[in-house]
Every structure is written in C-alpha cells, then in structure tokens.
Design an enzyme around this catalytic site. Structure first.
Site: not given
Ligand code: BV8
Length: 228
Positions: A91, A109, A117, A139, A201
C-alpha cells in the site's frame, strides 16, 4: 500444516516506519492540520492543486532520504529465494522494497517517485517537484499529477491481486492498520479461499480477528524472524 507454495504478502506504512517514513496513524492522520483523507483525493487536487502537490513534494523528498530497514531486506531475501509464487502487494508509495532488492512488488496505491500524465496516460519516473507544472516528457502537455491512487480512486491491478489471493496458501499482512479498503479486505478473501493468515504488526489492527496468528512487535524484528 499443508505445504505452502503460493504466498501473498501485504505491507503498509508500518513496514517503512523504522526507515523514518511517518505512518498515517502516527500523525493522527494529519498533515499541516489537514486530514490525509482530505488531501489524498481528486477533489482536493481539483480544488487546491498547489496544496496537494506540496504534500507529495514532501513525501517524495522523505522517500529519497529514507533507507530500507531489516524488514525490507528480509522480504527481499524471501522474494529472491522462494521457488513458488510470491506477490508482495504494498500500500506504500515508497520504493524501499525495490531498493532492498525485491522484484515481485505490486504498488496498489501508486508510487511517490512516479508521475502520471493525464493527457497521454504515460507513467514517468519522477523525483522532483511537480509544483511548477513541468511539461510531460512524452506529449508536452502540462497535465502531470502524482501517480498515486487517491481516496475514491480504483487501486492498481486489482485483478492480479484477486487472482493471487485465490491461489494463496499463505497470506501475511505486515505493518498495516487494516483501515483502508479494498486492502483491508484481502485477509478475509485469502482465508475464505483456504489460505493460512499471519499478521505481523506493532499493535492489533482492525483486521486482527481474521488472522489465524498475530505477532506483535516492530517489523524490523518480526519480519527477519519470520523469514528465517
Ligand atoms: C476505492 C495513497 C472504490 C495516498 C492511499 C467513504 C468515502 C470515500 C471512500 C470510502 C468511504 N468509505 C470507504 C471508502 C473506501 C476508501 C476507504 O477505505 N476509506 C477509509 C478511510 C475508510 N478506499 C478508497 O477510496 C480506495 N478506493 O475504494 O475505490 C472504487 C470502486 C470502483 C471504481 C472506482 C473506485 C482507495 C484507497 C487508497 C487511498 N490511497 N495511499 C498516499 O499515500 O498519499 S491509502 C493510504 O492510507 C496508504 O496507502 C494506506 O493504504 C493507508 C494507511 O494505511 P496503513 O498503510 O495501514 O498505515 P497506517 O498508518 O494506517 O497503519 C500503520 C500500521 O503500522 C499501524 O497498525 C501501526 O501499528 C503499524 N506500525 C507502526 N510502526 C510499526 C508498525 N508495524 C510494525 N513495525 C513498526 N515499526
């Protein structure tokens, strides 16, 4: 335990945390007092492109200053040695898996060091700012945006991921909070297709109930331990 041939690994921001790249949750999901979900969207880019470009300029710079950590290195060793199918779905938009030597990587992602582009659809390796609206090298149009899947946009190569999940004997989730879909649903799909599921995790995640086994701790310790 049944023989393991096909592995799917899902990584999130936690695998790069010890490389100094901030996780989404660590900053309480905030950047310059904006919720990330409000900046990483096509609407935000249409409304305030300069703000979004600055966000990704900051991310790009941080990525280039980061180094792979022992978790990335261990996964790269596994990737190189594993004779069966292995898909490392990340991700993350950083390139630390690749810089550690992994090759079977899928950035669902998008990638921080790539530009898209929107005129000719080309993806271009990109490491400098997009703030000054440089022309597309392919382009010439001024239509470059970060090659990132924003909230509300379809992640890359979902068909390849679903195919791999159907065939998986083992699904391992590393460093993700299980907050974002469709990635957060992969463990359930893998389990329903008969895979063994393991979570590595720092803390319990929103998906922990779906894993046969959860090991808690830092990825730099847990991942080499699991790989060896
Ligand atoms: C889609 C790029 C459908 C950006 C990212 C309401 C409105 C709109 C959408 C939605 C909605 N409800 C649900 C949705 C769907 C939405 C979604 O899930 N929203 C969430 C907020 C509820 N999803 C989407 O919109 C996706 N697309 O659904 O499209 C569709 C269908 C048909 C046609 C068209 C479209 C797209 C989601 C992608 C968004 N982009 N990234 C950027 O990076 O700037 S997501 C981004 O956040 C990351 O990529 C990642 O996926 C996410 C964060 O998650 P994590 O990676 O888990 O990071 P986080 O900080 O949360 O957790 C870290 C973990 O690591 C913790 O557990 C921590 O304990 C642990 N940790 C910390 N340190 C350590 C560790 N573990 C081990 N060792 C350590 N040292």
């Amino acid at each position: 335990m049944a023989a393991i041939r096909n592995i799917v690994i899902l990584t999130g921001a936690g695998v790069s945390a010890e490389s100094g790249l901030e996780t989404f949750r660590a900053a309480d999901g905030l950047w310059e007092n904006h919720r990330v979900e409000d900046v990483a969207t096509p609407e935000a880019f249409a409304r305030d492109p300069e703000l979004v470009q600055r966000f990704y300029d900051m991310r790009r710079t941080a990525i280039m200053q980061a180094q792979p950590n022992p978790a990335h290195a261990a996964l790269a060793r596994l990737d190189a040695a594993w004779p069966g199918a292995l898909l490392l779905v990340t991700q993350n938009i950083d390139d630390l898996h690749e810089r550690a030597g992994a090759t079977r990587v899928l950035h669902m992602h998008g990638e921080g060091l790539s530009a898209w582009c929107t005129a000719c659809d080309a993806r271009i390796g990109w490491s400098r700012s997009l703030l000054d609206e440089p022309p597309c090298p392919s382009c010439g149009a001024t239509a470059l945006r970060p090659d990132i899947v924003w909230f509300g946009e379809m992640p890359y190569r979902m068909d390849d991921i679903f195919d791999a999940l159907r065939e998986a004997d083992l699904f391992v989730s590393i460093g993700t909070s299980g907050a974002v879909y469709p990635a957060a649903g992969f463990v359930r799909q893998a389990r329903e297709c008969g895979a063994r599921t393991l979570e590595l995790n720092l803390e319990a995640s929103q998906g922990s109930a779906w894993f046969h086994e959860t090991r808690l701790g830092p990825a730099s310790a847990l991942v080499p331990q699991w790989v060896e």
